[in-house]
Scaffold this motif. Structure first.
Motif, PDB file in Angstrom:
ATOM      1  N   ALA A 113       3.810   5.194  -6.211  1.00  0.00           N
ATOM      2  CA  ALA A 113       3.449   4.838  -7.472  1.00  0.00           C
ATOM      3  C   ALA A 113       2.652   5.752  -8.173  1.00  0.00           C
ATOM      4  N   LEU A 114       1.436   5.989  -7.463  1.00  0.00           N
ATOM      5  CA  LEU A 114       0.233   6.712  -7.975  1.00  0.00           C
ATOM      6  C   LEU A 114       0.463   8.203  -7.632  1.00  0.00           C
ATOM      7  N   VAL A 132      -5.699  -1.112  -0.723  1.00  0.00           N
ATOM      8  CA  VAL A 132      -4.486  -0.910  -1.596  1.00  0.00           C
ATOM      9  C   VAL A 132      -4.607   0.178  -2.451  1.00  0.00           C
ATOM     10  N   ASN A 133      -5.973   0.293  -3.288  1.00  0.00           N
ATOM     11  CA  ASN A 133      -5.902   1.285  -4.175  1.00  0.00           C
ATOM     12  C   ASN A 133      -6.261   2.613  -3.313  1.00  0.00           C
ATOM     13  N   SER A 188       0.843  -1.035  -0.054  1.00  0.00           N
ATOM     14  CA  SER A 188      -0.119  -0.037   0.199  1.00  0.00           C
ATOM     15  C   SER A 188       0.732   1.252   0.054  1.00  0.00           C
ATOM     16  N   VAL A 212       0.650  -4.585  -9.964  1.00  0.00           N
ATOM     17  CA  VAL A 212       0.134  -4.160  -8.664  1.00  0.00           C
ATOM     18  C   VAL A 212      -1.073  -4.691  -8.470  1.00  0.00           C
ATOM     19  N   THR A 213      -2.131  -4.610  -9.121  1.00  0.00           N
ATOM     20  CA  THR A 213      -3.632  -5.262  -9.004  1.00  0.00           C
ATOM     21  C   THR A 213      -3.485  -6.645  -8.701  1.00  0.00           C
ATOM     22  N   THR A 216      -2.055  -7.249  -5.491  1.00  0.00           N
ATOM     23  CA  THR A 216      -2.787  -7.168  -4.189  1.00  0.00           C
ATOM     24  C   THR A 216      -3.629  -8.357  -4.047  1.00  0.00           C
ATOM     25  N   GLY A 240      -3.119   4.036  -2.368  1.00  0.00           N
ATOM     26  CA  GLY A 240      -2.479   4.498  -3.764  1.00  0.00           C
ATOM     27  C   GLY A 240      -2.931   5.926  -4.050  1.00  0.00           C
ATOM     28  N   ASN A 268       2.491   1.767  -3.483  1.00  0.00           N
ATOM     29  CA  ASN A 268       1.201   2.203  -4.253  1.00  0.00           C
ATOM     30  C   ASN A 268       1.178   3.703  -4.162  1.00  0.00           C
TER      31      ASN A 268
END
Length: 371
Positions: A206-207, A318-319, A200, A298-299, A302, A322, A203
């Motif tokens: 990354a995002l 996790v999203n 997480s 990543v998805t 996860t 992110g 992420n």
């Protein structure tokens, strides 16, 4: 049925991104009309990404509990209608409010969609996610192709009415063509395992990098001497190449698993560094391959952190973390541009990718010591 479902879910994800990424190509026009700074322009992305992030875990849990397909239909219709309201927004704060409302409905999409695909495709989820995750590159790619021509001939707000009519059709088709609930767990559990936390955090970075770059890429290229038309074309080229990157990322994950996550962060750090110091259009092609490979990799990874009963919640968590990063990225990059200029500001992007790689490296070391 599986193919039809994956196609419609992918189309819904494409338009989810087309609506959100319709703003960056228009930033030069919006700044001129409203007299706002780069940091304030970045907040137009933050305004949608923050509520988007906040609804991720509830969306995953509600999808598990009430039905994933049902929630996906609500999301598509909701984000289409709310995005169309931008036609009536004339003040800066009104744009922020409309984008925030859009962020709520668009945020209901990712967690139930990825949980549904993970369960339906199981052992081939990496490849299926690679198809689904063409949403970011294709959606980002068609956004300037739709909005820039309209903005050059009509009031730019009408572009959102066009996008909304297209995405509404996808939502109605999903409701009619796919009968009933395809997959619904016997028991829904709202729980997040500790081993999802390092991913997480990675992420988050990354995002932040992803949306920081996308929000100001056109402006960065224009500042470097490229015309708005060519800069928009390069923005679309990044996304076109990203379609192949998305497919490639899914296939690579199915074959290499966890190793692909660290590799893709390092490659993105290298290529975004080259872009920041050279502003070369030639970097766009390899960057498109790696930039959009992150999503499916990543998805898929996860989903390995969850059990069937908390799959939606974990995907959402996790999203969510992110996209907290995604809310920070555009504002941070815009603020640094105002203070330091475009070149130095863009160097923060490879730094964040390297930090994401380092977090997963520390996780690997800790797991090895346990063994």
């Amino acid at each position: 049925m599986r193919r039809k479902l994956l196609l419609l879910l992918s189309l819904g994800w494409i338009f989810n991104y087309a609506h959100r990424m319709a703003i960056p190509p228009l930033i030069p026009i919006i700044k001129s009309e409203l007299g706002i700074t780069n940091a304030e322009a970045g907040l137009l992305m933050t305004a949608l990404l923050l509520p988007y992030a906040l609804v991720q875990v509830p969306a995953g849990y509600l999808g598990d509990r009430l039905g994933r397909k049902r929630l996906l239909v609500v999301s598509i219709i909701g984000y289409s209608l709310s995005s169309a309201l931008i036609i009536f927004a004339r003040q800066y704060w009104e744009l922020l409010a409309v984008r925030a409302l859009y962020g709520v409905f668009s945020g209901l999409y990712y967690a139930p969609a990825t949980a549904l695909i993970s369960e339906v495709y199981q052992e081939r989820k990496g490849s299926a996610m690679g198809i689904f995750m063409v949403g970011p590159p294709v959606g980002s790619g068609i956004a300037p192709l739709v909005v820039v021509p309209i903005a050059l001939s009509l009031p730019w707000r009408y572009a959102f009415a066009v996008l909304s009519s297209m995405s509404l059709l996808v939502g109605v088709t999903l409701a009619i063509a796919v009968k009933g609930e395809v997959s619904k767990p016997y028991r829904a559990l709202l729980s997040i395992p500790m081993n999802a936390l390092p991913l997480s955090a990675a992420n988050f970075l990354a995002l932040a990098s992803f949306f920081g770059l996308l929000t100001f890429l056109v402006s960065f290229l224009v500042h470097s001497g490229v015309s708005l038309g060519i800069a928009s074309g390069l923005f679309s080229l990044l996304s076109v190449v990203g379609v192949a990157g998305s497919f490639l990322g899914g296939v690579v994950y199915d074959r290499t698993g966890r190793k692909s996550v660290s590799l893709i962060f390092v490659l993105n750090a290298l290529l975004t560094f080259l872009l920041a110091i050279t502003a070369s259009p030639w970097v766009i092609i390899p960057l498109g391959l790696t930039f959009y490979s992150v999503g499916p990799i990543v998805t898929a990874y996860t989903s390995e952190k969850a059990r069937p009963e908390n799959l939606g919640s974990v995907m959402g968590f996790v999203n969510m973390v992110g996209f907290f990063g995604a809310t920070v990225g555009p504002y941070l990059v815009g603020l640094l541009i105002d203070i330091l200029g475009y070149g130095p500001a863009f160097l923060v992007i490879p730094i964040m990718y390297l930090l994401a790689w380092a977090i997963l490296g520390v996780e690997d070391l800790m797991e090895r010591r346990k063994l």
